[in-house]
Design an enzyme around this catalytic site. Structure first.
Site, PDB file in Angstrom:
ATOM      1  CB  THR A 117      -0.915   0.020   1.244  1.00  0.00           C
ATOM      2  OG1 THR A 117      -1.575   1.289   1.326  1.00  0.00           O
ATOM      3  CG2 THR A 117      -0.117  -0.174   2.520  1.00  0.00           C
ATOM      4  CE1 TYR A 141      -3.708  -1.929   4.835  1.00  0.00           C
ATOM      5  CE2 TYR A 141      -3.498   0.383   4.233  1.00  0.00           C
ATOM      6  CZ  TYR A 141      -3.650  -0.935   3.867  1.00  0.00           C
ATOM      7  OH  TYR A 141      -3.744  -1.265   2.543  1.00  0.00           O
TER       8      TYR A 141
END
Length: 329
Positions: A117, A141
């Site tokens: 990501t 995350y």
């Protein structure tokens, strides 16, 4: 050769499965169906319901199906949720990925493609952001994904396995053929939430912060069509099969849109207005992030075909409308 797709019943994973099958690949899907759906998996693929951390199961699948490559999508992806539940994210994204990677090494898997990501970059000082920008994640995350990247790097240095880490920017849209799309209830993707609001599935949509250092004060993101992202994975797989060295590459279009610009596009596609409300900033949100994706184009010939915000929104809106009809049956 057979490809194992973890999380292949989810949003991006289900598109990947269709893309691989369209290219003539054999595919096995491993998904625990926590946010994915059995019906989203192409019928030609073999679906196994289970955990990627179940090493007995994973290693049995690898041997039974002759799996030579793994494309790893399984994991949790909501930034604010990760801030509230960091240990859950480290368990599901990092610890489980470690178990999967160990199984891959034990069973002689040749190539591993990891769904990472842009959140690993945090709020980068230079834009567009290239892969040599030092990671500085601002949420558990992003950190959980970066930790898995480091595990891959170190594992590939010690064992005969090569990898591609693909750092996604904001994924949106749906399969243009209408076979799959974002279907998870309570999803936080901006374009999906806006489409749901325009269709009356939600009473309103919140804009989280209007005081960022951006042209209109709202967050700016690089939106990539999910079909282009699936294609990038398949191109990376071909690159590794041809003997390419392990690689970390961005997947984005190189230009961004603000939250308000996206909402205006959804209004145009829907043909009417909807309720937009201003709320405070969310923890972990970067102000702006846009990709430099030259490496993916250069290294494995990735050529996006859906670089158009209106087209992305049209595909997403069409899927959301069809999903509403499916659920009404």
């Amino acid at each position: 050769m057979t490809v194992l797709v973890t999380g292949g019943a989810g949003y991006i994973g289900s598109h990947m499965v269709w893309d691989l099958l369209d290219a003539g690949e054999r595919v096995v899907v491993l998904d625990r169906l926590s946010t994915g759906f059995e019906w989203a998996v192409a019928p030609e693929a073999t679906l196994v319901v289970g955990e990627i951390s179940d090493q007995l199961l994973v290693e049995g699948l690898i041997r039974e199906h002759g799996i030579s490559e793994i494309i790893h999508f399984a994991g949790s992806i909501v930034v604010p949720e990760s801030v509230a539940d960091p240990l859950g994210y480290y368990a599901n994204n990092t610890v489980a990925s470690r178990a999967l990677l160990e199984s891959a090494v034990r069973c002689g898997v040749k190539h591993f493609i990891f769904s990472s990501t842009a959140a690993v970059y945090g709020s980068p000082p230079h834009m567009p952001v290239a892969e040599d920008q030092r990671p500085a994640p601002e949420s558990p995350y992003g950190t959980s994904k970066w930790m898995t990247e480091m595990m891959l790097r170190d594992t590939a240095a010690a064992h005969p396995i090569t990898y591609a880490v693909l750092r996604y920017f904001n994924v949106a849209g749906a399969d243009p053929k209408g076979r799959t799309g974002q279907s998870t209830k309570g999803a936080t993707h901006l374009i999906k939430v806006a489409s749901e609001t325009a269709l009356g599935k939600r009473g309103h949509i919140d804009v989280f912060g209007t005081d960022y250092d951006t042209p209109d004060g709202t967050c700016v993101r690089d939106y990539i069509h999910v079909s282009d992202l699936a294609d990038a994975h398949r191109q990376a797989l071909g690159y590794l099969r041809a003997g390419g060295a392990s690689i970390t590459a961005n997947c984005g279009y190189g230009h961004g849109y603000s939250v308000l610009e996206v909402l205006d596009t959804v209004r145009r596609v829907a043909g009417h207005d909807f309720d937009v409300r201003i709320a405070g900033r969310r923890a972990g949100d970067a102000s702006a992030i846009v990709a430099d994706a030259a490496l993916a184009r250069r290294a494995f010939g990735w050529t996006p075909r859906h670089d158009d915000l209106t087209g992305i929104v049209e595909d997403a809106f069409r899927w959301e409308r069809d999903l509403e009809r499916r659920n009404a049956r």
